[in-house]
Design a protein around this motif. Structure first.
Motif, PDB file in Angstrom:
ATOM      1  N   CYS A  22       0.861  -1.190   0.000  1.00  0.00           N
ATOM      2  CA  CYS A  22       0.000   0.000   0.000  1.00  0.00           C
ATOM      3  C   CYS A  22       0.893   1.233   0.000  1.00  0.00           C
ATOM      4  O   CYS A  22       2.093   1.160   0.263  1.00  0.00           O
ATOM      5  N   ASP A  23       0.290   2.379  -0.307  1.00  0.00           N
ATOM      6  CA  ASP A  23       1.003   3.662  -0.327  1.00  0.00           C
ATOM      7  C   ASP A  23       0.471   4.614   0.732  1.00  0.00           C
ATOM      8  O   ASP A  23       0.522   5.838   0.582  1.00  0.00           O
ATOM      9  N   THR A  24      -0.003   4.063   1.829  1.00  0.00           N
ATOM     10  CA  THR A  24      -0.619   4.869   2.873  1.00  0.00           C
ATOM     11  C   THR A  24       0.377   5.823   3.526  1.00  0.00           C
ATOM     12  O   THR A  24       0.014   6.951   3.895  1.00  0.00           O
ATOM     13  N   ALA A  25       1.630   5.407   3.685  1.00  0.00           N
ATOM     14  CA  ALA A  25       2.631   6.289   4.302  1.00  0.00           C
ATOM     15  C   ALA A  25       2.761   7.591   3.507  1.00  0.00           C
ATOM     16  O   ALA A  25       2.847   8.682   4.089  1.00  0.00           O
ATOM     17  N   TYR A  26       2.743   7.473   2.189  1.00  0.00           N
ATOM     18  CA  TYR A  26       2.807   8.653   1.322  1.00  0.00           C
ATOM     19  C   TYR A  26       1.492   9.428   1.371  1.00  0.00           C
ATOM     20  O   TYR A  26       1.483  10.663   1.432  1.00  0.00           O
ATOM     21  N   ALA A  27       0.372   8.691   1.377  1.00  0.00           N
ATOM     22  CA  ALA A  27      -0.945   9.334   1.335  1.00  0.00           C
ATOM     23  C   ALA A  27      -1.279  10.092   2.621  1.00  0.00           C
ATOM     24  O   ALA A  27      -2.122  10.996   2.610  1.00  0.00           O
ATOM     25  N   LEU A  28      -0.631   9.735   3.727  1.00  0.00           N
ATOM     26  CA  LEU A  28      -0.854  10.459   4.986  1.00  0.00           C
ATOM     27  C   LEU A  28      -0.242  11.856   4.963  1.00  0.00           C
ATOM     28  O   LEU A  28      -0.529  12.681   5.824  1.00  0.00           O
ATOM     29  N   LEU A  29       0.620  12.116   3.964  1.00  0.00           N
ATOM     30  CA  LEU A  29       1.243  13.434   3.830  1.00  0.00           C
ATOM     31  C   LEU A  29       0.339  14.342   3.003  1.00  0.00           C
ATOM     32  O   LEU A  29      -0.237  13.926   1.996  1.00  0.00           O
ATOM     33  N   GLY A  30       0.235  15.583   3.405  1.00  0.00           N
ATOM     34  CA  GLY A  30      -0.601  16.544   2.696  1.00  0.00           C
ATOM     35  C   GLY A  30       0.235  17.556   1.930  1.00  0.00           C
ATOM     36  O   GLY A  30       1.335  17.260   1.460  1.00  0.00           O
ATOM     37  N   LYS A  31      -0.275  18.767   1.829  1.00  0.00           N
ATOM     38  CA  LYS A  31       0.403  19.835   1.102  1.00  0.00           C
ATOM     39  C   LYS A  31       1.781  20.088   1.692  1.00  0.00           C
ATOM     40  O   LYS A  31       1.948  20.152   2.909  1.00  0.00           O
ATOM     41  N   GLY A  32       2.773  20.211   0.806  1.00  0.00           N
ATOM     42  CA  GLY A  32       4.141  20.397   1.268  1.00  0.00           C
ATOM     43  C   GLY A  32       4.733  19.158   1.897  1.00  0.00           C
ATOM     44  O   GLY A  32       5.762  19.217   2.556  1.00  0.00           O
ATOM     45  N   PHE A  33       4.065  18.014   1.691  1.00  0.00           N
ATOM     46  CA  PHE A  33       4.508  16.723   2.238  1.00  0.00           C
ATOM     47  C   PHE A  33       4.597  16.747   3.763  1.00  0.00           C
ATOM     48  O   PHE A  33       5.483  16.155   4.364  1.00  0.00           O
ATOM     49  N   ILE A  34       3.646  17.459   4.359  1.00  0.00           N
ATOM     50  CA  ILE A  34       3.508  17.507   5.816  1.00  0.00           C
ATOM     51  C   ILE A  34       2.360  16.575   6.203  1.00  0.00           C
ATOM     52  O   ILE A  34       1.281  16.637   5.595  1.00  0.00           O
ATOM     53  N   PRO A  35       2.545  15.711   7.206  1.00  0.00           N
ATOM     54  CA  PRO A  35       1.442  14.825   7.624  1.00  0.00           C
ATOM     55  C   PRO A  35       0.202  15.632   8.012  1.00  0.00           C
ATOM     56  O   PRO A  35       0.286  16.569   8.806  1.00  0.00           O
ATOM     57  N   ASP A  36      -0.949  15.279   7.417  1.00  0.00           N
ATOM     58  CA  ASP A  36      -2.179  15.995   7.749  1.00  0.00           C
ATOM     59  C   ASP A  36      -3.352  15.049   8.004  1.00  0.00           C
ATOM     60  O   ASP A  36      -4.495  15.486   8.084  1.00  0.00           O
ATOM     61  N   LYS A  37      -3.059  13.758   8.113  1.00  0.00           N
ATOM     62  CA  LYS A  37      -4.080  12.756   8.414  1.00  0.00           C
ATOM     63  C   LYS A  37      -3.507  11.769   9.420  1.00  0.00           C
ATOM     64  O   LYS A  37      -2.286  11.679   9.570  1.00  0.00           O
ATOM     65  N   THR A  38      -4.378  11.039  10.098  1.00  0.00           N
ATOM     66  CA  THR A  38      -3.926  10.023  11.042  1.00  0.00           C
ATOM     67  C   THR A  38      -4.304   8.639  10.528  1.00  0.00           C
ATOM     68  O   THR A  38      -5.211   8.492   9.701  1.00  0.00           O
ATOM     69  N   LEU A  39      -3.630   7.633  11.037  1.00  0.00           N
ATOM     70  CA  LEU A  39      -3.938   6.264  10.650  1.00  0.00           C
ATOM     71  C   LEU A  39      -5.180   5.755  11.359  1.00  0.00           C
ATOM     72  O   LEU A  39      -5.838   4.826  10.881  1.00  0.00           O
ATOM     73  N   ASP A  40      -5.525   6.353  12.497  1.00  0.00           N
ATOM     74  CA  ASP A  40      -6.682   5.877  13.257  1.00  0.00           C
ATOM     75  C   ASP A  40      -7.968   5.984  12.450  1.00  0.00           C
ATOM     76  O   ASP A  40      -8.734   5.024  12.330  1.00  0.00           O
ATOM     77  N   LYS A  41      -8.225   7.166  11.889  1.00  0.00           N
ATOM     78  CA  LYS A  41      -9.404   7.374  11.053  1.00  0.00           C
ATOM     79  C   LYS A  41      -9.078   8.418  10.004  1.00  0.00           C
ATOM     80  O   LYS A  41      -8.566   9.490  10.324  1.00  0.00           O
ATOM     81  N   ASN A  42      -9.384   8.114   8.746  1.00  0.00           N
ATOM     82  CA  ASN A  42      -9.062   9.024   7.656  1.00  0.00           C
ATOM     83  C   ASN A  42      -9.949   8.712   6.450  1.00  0.00           C
ATOM     84  O   ASN A  42     -10.647   7.697   6.437  1.00  0.00           O
ATOM     85  N   PRO A  43      -9.903   9.569   5.418  1.00  0.00           N
ATOM     86  CA  PRO A  43     -10.717   9.317   4.218  1.00  0.00           C
ATOM     87  C   PRO A  43     -10.012   8.438   3.182  1.00  0.00           C
ATOM     88  O   PRO A  43     -10.482   8.338   2.043  1.00  0.00           O
ATOM     89  N   LEU A  44      -8.897   7.823   3.551  1.00  0.00           N
ATOM     90  CA  LEU A  44      -8.113   7.015   2.627  1.00  0.00           C
ATOM     91  C   LEU A  44      -8.707   5.603   2.510  1.00  0.00           C
ATOM     92  O   LEU A  44      -9.816   5.344   2.955  1.00  0.00           O
TER      93      LEU A  44
END
Length: 322
Positions: free
Chosen positions: A11-33
């Protein structure tokens, strides 16, 4: 409905957890991914291989290098694992995965999709193995210092051969997803351990260069490796549904009748479109049910969903101990 544990090789979740500017903006607990811990808790056992994805083709901010991106993905997924210890633990070996399953926890296994993030340097693999990385591709869609890609062509380089040898010495599984046909056969000629294609489908059913020919799939089987079913619709075929995904599995089973070399590698959080009837990690039970409805036995489905991936991880460890 019969419940099966899920072992997903990519999976590519580690990358997808990063937002604008490659700053983490989501959590693994609950997200829209496609993957989060709340949906994972519905499964009867779950091991997810989390890729740290890097490529020289990535467009990064001026103050950021591809090495920084690799480190940020790694730190992000480890942070999320460490802040949810009752739900998920990092796994370094098959025994960790089984223990986590017994205790009702998800397992996280680190993998490399593209070694650009550490300069394609085989000398760094021993350190990365210690961190927990257990699978590695040799690139993504670019031609690089190790190998050509399915998009560019070009075989395995001398440095690429050194990379394969070092992976196999350590017990890191070499993943041929994304590599060129020439590079694939170069790896097969020198391999001394199981080879996997963590997220690839049948080229006969969907004629994309990212997929495997029948000869390629059979060559992987001969190494005691596995091929993980990719759920990205581009690699399944037009108007893809759960039945389309099943078609790829059943085609591979024509070549591997016992289904010992087929696994899951959904490419979740790394693909733009999933087949109709599949929305995320909590949809794997629906895929299992459709396989059963189409005549796959329960043991076959359990092998596809769990045992085969566990087996290849165990095999890599045994090779490492020689």
């Amino acid at each position: 409905m019969k419940q099966f544990p899920v072992f997903d090789l990519h999976c590519d979740t580690a990358y997808a957890l990063l937002g604008k500017g490659f700053i983490p903006d989501k959590t693994l607990d609950k997200n829209p991914l496609h993957i989060d811990l709340q949906r994972a808790a519905k499964l009867s056992g779950y091991c997810q291989c989390f890729a740290c994805f890097t490529t020289p083709l990535e467009k990064l901010p001026e103050n950021m290098t591809v090495m920084d991106l690799f480190e940020r993905e790694l730190n992000t997924i480890l942070h999320e694992v460490n802040r949810n210890p009752q739900q998920i633990r990092q796994a370094f070996c098959p025994e960790d995965i089984e223990e986590n399953r017994r205790n009702g926890r998800m397992s996280a296994v680190l993998t490399i999709e593209g070694p650009a993030g550490f300069g394609f340097d085989p000398a760094l693999l021993e350190m990365l193995y210690a961190v927990g990385f257990r699978i590695s591709t040799l690139g993504w869609n670019e031609k690089n210092a190790l190998i050509g890609s399915h998009s560019t062509g070009g075989g395995l380089t001398d440095l690429g051969r050194e990379y394969v040898r070092e992976c196999q010495r350590l017990g890191i599984l070499v993943d041929v997803s994304h590599c060129s046909d020439e590079g694939f056969w170069n790896i097969m000629e020198m391999s001394q351990a199981p080879i996997i294609a963590s997220h690839s489908n049948s080229r006969k059913l969907c004629p994309e260069s990212r997929n495997l020919s029948d000869d390629m799939f059979c060559a992987i089987c001969q190494t005691d490796g596995v091929t993980g079913l990719n759920l990205y619709t581009d690699f399944l075929g037009p108007d893809a549904s759960l039945d389309t995904a099943c078609d790829h599995i059943f085609h591979f089973m024509e070549l591997d009748p016992e289904g010992k070399h087929i696994a899951l590698g959904g490419d979740l959080d790394g693909c733009e479109a999933l087949p109709m009837g599949f929305s995320g990690i909590d949809s794997y039970p629906a895929l299992a049910q459709r396989l059963l409805e189409r005549g796959a036995g329960e043991q076959i489905v359990e092998n596809l969903f769990w045992n085969n991936a566990m087996g290849v991880i165990r095999h890599a460890v045994r090779y490492n101990q020689k």
